[in-house]
Design a protein around this motif. Structure first.
Motif, PDB file in Angstrom:
ATOM      1  N   THR A   5       0.853  -1.183   0.000  1.00  0.00           N
ATOM      2  CA  THR A   5       0.000   0.000   0.000  1.00  0.00           C
ATOM      3  C   THR A   5       0.887   1.230   0.000  1.00  0.00           C
ATOM      4  OG1 THR A   5      -1.658  -1.200   1.273  1.00  0.00           O
ATOM      5  CG2 THR A   5      -1.876   1.198   1.191  1.00  0.00           C
ATOM      6  N   SER A   6       0.627   2.136  -0.949  1.00  0.00           N
ATOM      7  CA  SER A   6       1.398   3.369  -1.085  1.00  0.00           C
ATOM      8  C   SER A   6       0.511   4.573  -0.832  1.00  0.00           C
ATOM      9  CB  SER A   6       1.993   3.488  -2.485  1.00  0.00           C
ATOM     10  OG  SER A   6       2.846   2.416  -2.756  1.00  0.00           O
ATOM     11  N   VAL A   7       1.058   5.548  -0.128  1.00  0.00           N
ATOM     12  CA  VAL A   7       0.391   6.822   0.110  1.00  0.00           C
ATOM     13  C   VAL A   7       1.448   7.902  -0.074  1.00  0.00           C
ATOM     14  CG1 VAL A   7      -0.809   8.261   1.807  1.00  0.00           C
ATOM     15  CG2 VAL A   7      -1.234   5.800   1.759  1.00  0.00           C
ATOM     16  N   ASN A   8       1.098   8.957  -0.781  1.00  0.00           N
ATOM     17  CA  ASN A   8       2.023  10.066  -1.036  1.00  0.00           C
ATOM     18  C   ASN A   8       3.346   9.587  -1.624  1.00  0.00           C
ATOM     19  OD1 ASN A   8       0.175  11.973  -0.065  1.00  0.00           O
ATOM     20  ND2 ASN A   8       0.915  11.723   2.032  1.00  0.00           N
ATOM     21  N   ASN A   9       3.269   8.676  -2.579  1.00  0.00           N
ATOM     22  CA  ASN A   9       4.421   8.168  -3.314  1.00  0.00           C
ATOM     23  C   ASN A   9       5.433   7.441  -2.424  1.00  0.00           C
ATOM     24  OD1 ASN A   9       5.449   7.724  -5.876  1.00  0.00           O
ATOM     25  ND2 ASN A   9       6.902   9.420  -5.706  1.00  0.00           N
ATOM     26  N   ARG A  10       4.966   6.820  -1.322  1.00  0.00           N
ATOM     27  CA  ARG A  10       5.806   6.007  -0.448  1.00  0.00           C
ATOM     28  C   ARG A  10       5.032   4.771  -0.020  1.00  0.00           C
ATOM     29  NH1 ARG A  10      10.595   7.148  -1.581  1.00  0.00           N
ATOM     30  NH2 ARG A  10      11.068   9.311  -1.428  1.00  0.00           N
ATOM     31  N   VAL A  11       5.719   3.633   0.037  1.00  0.00           N
ATOM     32  CA  VAL A  11       5.087   2.403   0.519  1.00  0.00           C
ATOM     33  C   VAL A  11       4.946   2.530   2.036  1.00  0.00           C
ATOM     34  CG1 VAL A  11       5.309  -0.100   0.757  1.00  0.00           C
ATOM     35  CG2 VAL A  11       6.028   1.024  -1.359  1.00  0.00           C
ATOM     36  N   VAL A  12       3.704   2.416   2.513  1.00  0.00           N
ATOM     37  CA  VAL A  12       3.441   2.543   3.946  1.00  0.00           C
ATOM     38  C   VAL A  12       3.112   1.204   4.593  1.00  0.00           C
ATOM     39  CG1 VAL A  12       2.719   4.957   3.817  1.00  0.00           C
ATOM     40  CG2 VAL A  12       1.008   3.139   3.566  1.00  0.00           C
ATOM     41  N   ASP A  13       2.804   0.190   3.781  1.00  0.00           N
ATOM     42  CA  ASP A  13       2.476  -1.116   4.333  1.00  0.00           C
ATOM     43  C   ASP A  13       2.801  -2.200   3.312  1.00  0.00           C
ATOM     44  OD1 ASP A  13       1.323  -2.792   6.426  1.00  0.00           O
ATOM     45  OD2 ASP A  13      -0.319  -3.129   5.034  1.00  0.00           O
ATOM     46  N   ALA A  14       3.340  -3.298   3.817  1.00  0.00           N
ATOM     47  CA  ALA A  14       3.634  -4.461   2.979  1.00  0.00           C
ATOM     48  C   ALA A  14       3.315  -5.686   3.806  1.00  0.00           C
ATOM     49  CB  ALA A  14       5.103  -4.460   2.559  1.00  0.00           C
ATOM     50  N   ARG A  15       2.388  -6.514   3.309  1.00  0.00           N
ATOM     51  CA  ARG A  15       1.994  -7.689   4.094  1.00  0.00           C
ATOM     52  C   ARG A  15       1.571  -8.849   3.217  1.00  0.00           C
ATOM     53  NH1 ARG A  15      -2.289  -5.838   7.925  1.00  0.00           N
ATOM     54  NH2 ARG A  15      -1.160  -3.911   7.741  1.00  0.00           N
ATOM     55  N   ASP A  16       1.818 -10.037   3.761  1.00  0.00           N
ATOM     56  CA  ASP A  16       1.368 -11.270   3.110  1.00  0.00           C
ATOM     57  C   ASP A  16      -0.124 -11.369   3.382  1.00  0.00           C
ATOM     58  OD1 ASP A  16       0.718 -13.897   2.404  1.00  0.00           O
ATOM     59  OD2 ASP A  16       2.640 -14.671   3.078  1.00  0.00           O
ATOM     60  N   ILE A  17      -0.926 -11.419   2.332  1.00  0.00           N
ATOM     61  CA  ILE A  17      -2.380 -11.477   2.522  1.00  0.00           C
ATOM     62  C   ILE A  17      -2.911 -12.892   2.357  1.00  0.00           C
ATOM     63  CG2 ILE A  17      -2.801  -9.066   1.977  1.00  0.00           C
ATOM     64  CD1 ILE A  17      -3.648  -9.959  -0.849  1.00  0.00           C
ATOM     65  N   GLY A  18      -2.000 -13.845   2.243  1.00  0.00           N
ATOM     66  CA  GLY A  18      -2.416 -15.239   2.157  1.00  0.00           C
ATOM     67  C   GLY A  18      -2.894 -15.616   0.777  1.00  0.00           C
ATOM     68  N   THR A  19      -4.075 -15.129   0.424  1.00  0.00           N
ATOM     69  CA  THR A  19      -4.618 -15.478  -0.876  1.00  0.00           C
ATOM     70  C   THR A  19      -5.481 -14.344  -1.421  1.00  0.00           C
ATOM     71  OG1 THR A  19      -5.826 -17.166  -2.117  1.00  0.00           O
ATOM     72  CG2 THR A  19      -6.648 -16.639   0.068  1.00  0.00           C
ATOM     73  N   ASP A  20      -5.606 -14.320  -2.700  1.00  0.00           N
ATOM     74  CA  ASP A  20      -6.432 -13.361  -3.406  1.00  0.00           C
ATOM     75  C   ASP A  20      -6.788 -14.033  -4.738  1.00  0.00           C
ATOM     76  OD1 ASP A  20      -6.558 -11.024  -5.575  1.00  0.00           O
ATOM     77  OD2 ASP A  20      -7.076 -10.141  -3.635  1.00  0.00           O
ATOM     78  N   ARG A  21      -7.936 -13.742  -5.277  1.00  0.00           N
ATOM     79  CA  ARG A  21      -8.348 -14.405  -6.520  1.00  0.00           C
ATOM     80  C   ARG A  21      -7.345 -14.176  -7.654  1.00  0.00           C
ATOM     81  NH1 ARG A  21     -10.242 -10.565  -9.797  1.00  0.00           N
ATOM     82  NH2 ARG A  21     -11.041  -8.651  -8.864  1.00  0.00           N
ATOM     83  N   ARG A  22      -6.602 -13.070  -7.592  1.00  0.00           N
ATOM     84  CA  ARG A  22      -5.619 -12.758  -8.643  1.00  0.00           C
ATOM     85  C   ARG A  22      -4.297 -13.504  -8.448  1.00  0.00           C
ATOM     86  NH1 ARG A  22      -6.819  -6.512  -7.612  1.00  0.00           N
ATOM     87  NH2 ARG A  22      -7.014  -7.435  -5.549  1.00  0.00           N
ATOM     88  N   CYS A  23      -4.076 -14.043  -7.266  1.00  0.00           N
ATOM     89  CA  CYS A  23      -2.822 -14.746  -6.974  1.00  0.00           C
ATOM     90  C   CYS A  23      -2.928 -16.203  -7.370  1.00  0.00           C
ATOM     91  CB  CYS A  23      -2.482 -14.608  -5.485  1.00  0.00           C
ATOM     92  SG  CYS A  23      -1.957 -12.947  -5.024  1.00  0.00           S
ATOM     93  N   ARG A  24      -2.651 -16.476  -8.637  1.00  0.00           N
ATOM     94  CA  ARG A  24      -2.629 -17.847  -9.148  1.00  0.00           C
ATOM     95  C   ARG A  24      -1.799 -17.925 -10.392  1.00  0.00           C
ATOM     96  NH1 ARG A  24      -7.992 -17.400 -12.192  1.00  0.00           N
ATOM     97  NH2 ARG A  24      -8.919 -15.733 -11.053  1.00  0.00           N
TER      98      ARG A  24
END
Length: 144
Positions: A125-144
């Motif tokens: 997740t980026s806000v004001n042109n900086r990454v503010v959060d990075a996390r493993d979300i386990g799964t997402d329909r796009r992750c395949r």
């Protein structure tokens, strides 16, 4: 005399082993749990011997080098917090991740990254042109 020296040496070794075990149980347990679940926190492993030992114990329990087919090695979430999005994309790509989707809400942009070798699905997740959060979300329909 030899017996006395052997007893003293054994006592010293056991006391050192006990102090090592006492010093790191939370990190050992976290390493064990993470690796048993197929996750690996590269940052914790870099600084904590206990974390690495816990992870090694989980791997040995799962069969050492003969890992079950459901257990895949992980790369982990790269430390990209604070980077600009272009740098973060480069860091993710260098570890085998590819962008599989992006969405924007308000002033935030969320990118979903998938590593096909490990099956990891990560959201940046980026806000004001900086990454503010990075996390493993386990799964997402796009992750395949």
């Amino acid at each position: 005399m030899r017996t006395l020296i052997a007893i003293a040496a054994t006592t010293l070794v056991l006391s050192l082993a006990a102090s090592e075990a006492i010093a790191g149980p939370p990190e050992y347990n976290r390493g064990y749990s993470d690796c048993l679940a197929g996750r690996y926190d590269e940052g914790a492993a870099q600084y904590s011997r206990s974390y690495r030992q816990g992870c090694r114990a989980a791997q040995e329990e799962q069969g050492g080098d003969e890992q079950p087919h459901h257990w895949r090695p992980t790369i982990g979430v790269p430390n990209v917090r604070g980077m600009d999005p272009v740098q973060a994309l480069g860091a993710m790509a260098s570890r085998g991740y590819r962008n599989v989707g992006t969405s924007a809400a308000g002033g935030a942009i969320a990118g979903i990254y998938f590593n096909p070798q490990t099956g990891e699905c990560v959201q940046l997740t980026s806000v004001n042109n900086r990454v503010v959060d990075a996390r493993d979300i386990g799964t997402d329909r796009r992750c395949r």
